[in-house]
Scaffold this active site. Structure first.
Site, short mmCIF file in Angstrom:
data_model
loop_
_atom_site.label_atom_id
_atom_site.label_comp_id
_atom_site.label_asym_id
_atom_site.label_seq_id
_atom_site.Cartn_x
_atom_site.Cartn_y
_atom_site.Cartn_z
N ASP A 277 27.13 28.23 -35.11
CA ASP A 277 28.17 29.09 -35.66
C ASP A 277 27.50 30.24 -36.41
OD1 ASP A 277 30.79 29.95 -36.00
OD2 ASP A 277 31.11 28.77 -37.82
N GLY A 278 28.19 31.37 -36.43
CA GLY A 278 27.75 32.53 -37.17
C GLY A 278 28.85 32.99 -38.10
N GLU B 271 26.30 34.84 -34.34
CA GLU B 271 26.60 33.86 -33.30
C GLU B 271 25.43 33.76 -32.31
OE1 GLU B 271 29.09 31.84 -33.32
OE2 GLU B 271 30.71 32.79 -34.43
N ASP C 173 31.87 28.37 -31.02
CA ASP C 173 33.24 28.85 -31.09
C ASP C 173 33.32 30.35 -30.78
OD1 ASP C 173 32.30 30.06 -33.41
OD2 ASP C 173 33.58 28.93 -34.77
N ASP D 238 29.60 25.87 -39.58
CA ASP D 238 30.29 26.90 -40.35
C ASP D 238 29.86 26.84 -41.82
OD1 ASP D 238 32.48 28.96 -40.70
OD2 ASP D 238 33.21 27.38 -42.04
#
Length: 156
Positions: A8-9, A52, A74, A139
């Site tokens: 995740d970013g 990301e 995501d 996250d």
């Protein structure tokens, strides 16, 4: 070896605020023992899309041997680039897209391609902020990195 990489970013004030990425590598060895490794880094000024990509790059670059990888993200930007074969079109058009516009983040796309070269990688999209254990963990890693100390420059 089969490895799952969760990524995740995050970016605060996207596109020009601090950001970070979070990555979790997960695999089970031949004895059934679970191994996990967390990676994260924060940046002074970046974008969500760059983070990301960096999450995926960090995970793939951390692998020491050729692996079968399932990479969960995501980010439609990341996953669709491979699953919808955008990347092949960008390469065929010398990193141009659509109306002959340059592809953004080519430095990271090139680094990602190099990082995945020796692996068999399957990209899987997961809905963000939907209770997926590893996505939520990534996250937290990404946002903590973005909000933390030790931010580095994102060289574009």
């Amino acid at each position: 070896m089969n490895v799952s990489i969760y990524t995740d970013g995050a970016a605060r004030g996207n596109p020009d605020g601090p950001g970070g990425y979070g990555t979790v590598l997960h695999y089970v060895d031949g004895t059934g023992k679970v191994h996990e490794k967390e990676l994260s880094q924060g940046y002074v000024k970046t974008t969500n899309n760059r983070m990301e990509l960096m999450a995926a790059i960090a995970g793939l670059e951390a692998l020491k041997t050729n692996c079968d990888v399932t990479l969960y993200s995501d980010s439609k930007y990341l996953v669709d680039a491979f699953n919808k074969h955008w990347i092949e079109g960008w390469l065929a058009k010398d990193w141009k897209r659509g109306k002959n516009e340059p592809v953004k983040n080519t430095d990271l796309w090139k680094r990602l391609l190099a990082a995945k070269e020796k692996h068999n990688v399957t990209f899987v999209w997961v809905k963000g902020h939907d209770g997926h254990e590893f996505n939520e963990r990534c996250d937290r890693l990404a946002t903590s990195a973005a909000d933390g100390d030790g931010l580095i420059e994102d060289i574009t």
